[in-house]
Design a protein around this motif. Structure first.
Motif, short mmCIF file in Angstrom:
data_model
loop_
_atom_site.label_atom_id
_atom_site.label_comp_id
_atom_site.label_asym_id
_atom_site.label_seq_id
_atom_site.Cartn_x
_atom_site.Cartn_y
_atom_site.Cartn_z
N SER A 8 68.39 -59.25 -5.24
CA SER A 8 69.05 -58.05 -5.77
C SER A 8 69.03 -58.12 -7.29
O SER A 8 68.75 -59.16 -7.88
N ASP A 9 69.36 -57.01 -7.93
CA ASP A 9 69.53 -56.92 -9.38
C ASP A 9 68.36 -57.53 -10.14
O ASP A 9 68.51 -58.47 -10.92
N MET A 10 67.16 -56.97 -9.96
CA MET A 10 65.94 -57.52 -10.54
C MET A 10 65.65 -56.89 -11.91
O MET A 10 65.85 -55.70 -12.10
N HIS A 11 65.18 -57.75 -12.86
CA HIS A 11 64.85 -57.30 -14.22
C HIS A 11 63.57 -57.97 -14.71
O HIS A 11 63.31 -59.13 -14.38
N PHE A 12 62.81 -57.25 -15.54
CA PHE A 12 61.75 -57.86 -16.34
C PHE A 12 62.36 -58.20 -17.69
O PHE A 12 63.14 -57.43 -18.24
N ALA A 13 62.01 -59.36 -18.25
CA ALA A 13 62.57 -59.77 -19.53
C ALA A 13 61.69 -60.82 -20.18
O ALA A 13 60.67 -61.23 -19.61
N GLU A 14 62.10 -61.24 -21.36
CA GLU A 14 61.34 -62.24 -22.11
C GLU A 14 62.10 -63.57 -22.15
O GLU A 14 63.13 -63.69 -22.80
N MET A 15 61.60 -64.55 -21.39
CA MET A 15 62.15 -65.89 -21.44
C MET A 15 61.57 -66.59 -22.67
O MET A 15 60.38 -66.45 -22.95
N LYS A 16 62.39 -67.30 -23.40
CA LYS A 16 61.93 -67.97 -24.62
C LYS A 16 61.25 -69.28 -24.27
O LYS A 16 61.77 -70.09 -23.52
N THR A 17 60.03 -69.47 -24.81
CA THR A 17 59.29 -70.70 -24.61
C THR A 17 58.90 -71.27 -25.96
O THR A 17 59.04 -70.61 -26.99
N ASP A 18 58.39 -72.49 -25.95
CA ASP A 18 57.96 -73.13 -27.19
C ASP A 18 56.80 -72.39 -27.83
O ASP A 18 56.63 -72.40 -29.05
N GLU A 19 55.98 -71.70 -27.01
CA GLU A 19 54.81 -70.99 -27.54
C GLU A 19 55.19 -69.72 -28.29
O GLU A 19 54.42 -69.21 -29.08
N ARG A 20 56.37 -69.17 -28.03
CA ARG A 20 56.86 -67.94 -28.68
C ARG A 20 55.88 -66.78 -28.57
O ARG A 20 55.60 -66.08 -29.54
N VAL A 21 55.35 -66.59 -27.37
CA VAL A 21 54.50 -65.43 -27.10
C VAL A 21 55.43 -64.27 -26.76
O VAL A 21 56.16 -64.32 -25.78
N PRO A 22 55.43 -63.22 -27.59
CA PRO A 22 56.38 -62.12 -27.35
C PRO A 22 55.99 -61.26 -26.16
O PRO A 22 54.83 -61.20 -25.77
N GLY A 23 56.98 -60.61 -25.57
CA GLY A 23 56.74 -59.68 -24.48
C GLY A 23 57.41 -60.12 -23.19
O GLY A 23 57.83 -61.26 -23.05
N GLU A 24 57.51 -59.18 -22.26
CA GLU A 24 58.13 -59.48 -20.98
C GLU A 24 57.25 -60.46 -20.21
O GLU A 24 56.09 -60.16 -19.91
N ASN A 25 57.79 -61.63 -19.90
CA ASN A 25 57.01 -62.66 -19.23
C ASN A 25 57.73 -63.24 -18.02
O ASN A 25 57.26 -64.19 -17.42
N THR A 26 58.88 -62.66 -17.66
CA THR A 26 59.71 -63.22 -16.60
C THR A 26 60.31 -62.11 -15.74
O THR A 26 60.70 -61.07 -16.26
#
Length: 127
Positions: A8-26
């Motif tokens: 339930s309650d699903m979202h696209f978002a940007e998880m922060k990683t060491d690579e710092r590739v911007p954009g929705e990745n999660t």
């Protein structure tokens, strides 16, 4: 992808990683009203599943905010903030029992930098 419980309650978002590739990745979602499941698209074989203290109650909803943080709303009136930064995934930043008996909803204003929760016939706002 198969899941072990009802999502339930699903979202696209940007998880922060060491690579710092911007954009929705999660893709994040709640599983079985107990855990937060985060499926990091670049790493499909290693999703993250986070459980929380039973005293918080059922996990009702989550909202992404700021620079990779998640606000969680629990049925027993608790609001909890966690990080998704790679070195601190799931670490609780703060928690507050905003409502004595129950929480109904949480909201985040990116523009105003405010968090609100409602329950027990009232609304509480945090800066």
């Amino acid at each position: 992808m198969s899941l072990r419980d009802i999502p339930s309650d699903m979202h696209f978002a940007e998880m922060k990683t060491d690579e710092r590739v911007p954009g929705e990745n999660t893709i994040s979602m709640i599983l079985g009203k107990r855990t937060l499941y985060m499926y990091h698209l670049p790493e499909p074989d290693s999703p993250t599943e986070l459980g929380f203290q039973n005293r918080y109650g059922n996990l009702l909803m989550h909202k992404w905010y700021g620079d990779g943080y998640i606000l969680l709303g629990f049925s027993m009136g608790y609001v909890v903030s966690i990080s998704t930064h790679s070195r601190e995934v799931g670490q609780e930043l703060w928690q507050v029992k905003n409502h004595r008996d129950s929480l109904s909803c949480i909201a985040v204003s990116k523009e105003l930098e405010l968090v609100a929760s409602c329950g027990d016939n009232n609304v509480k706002i945090h800066a």
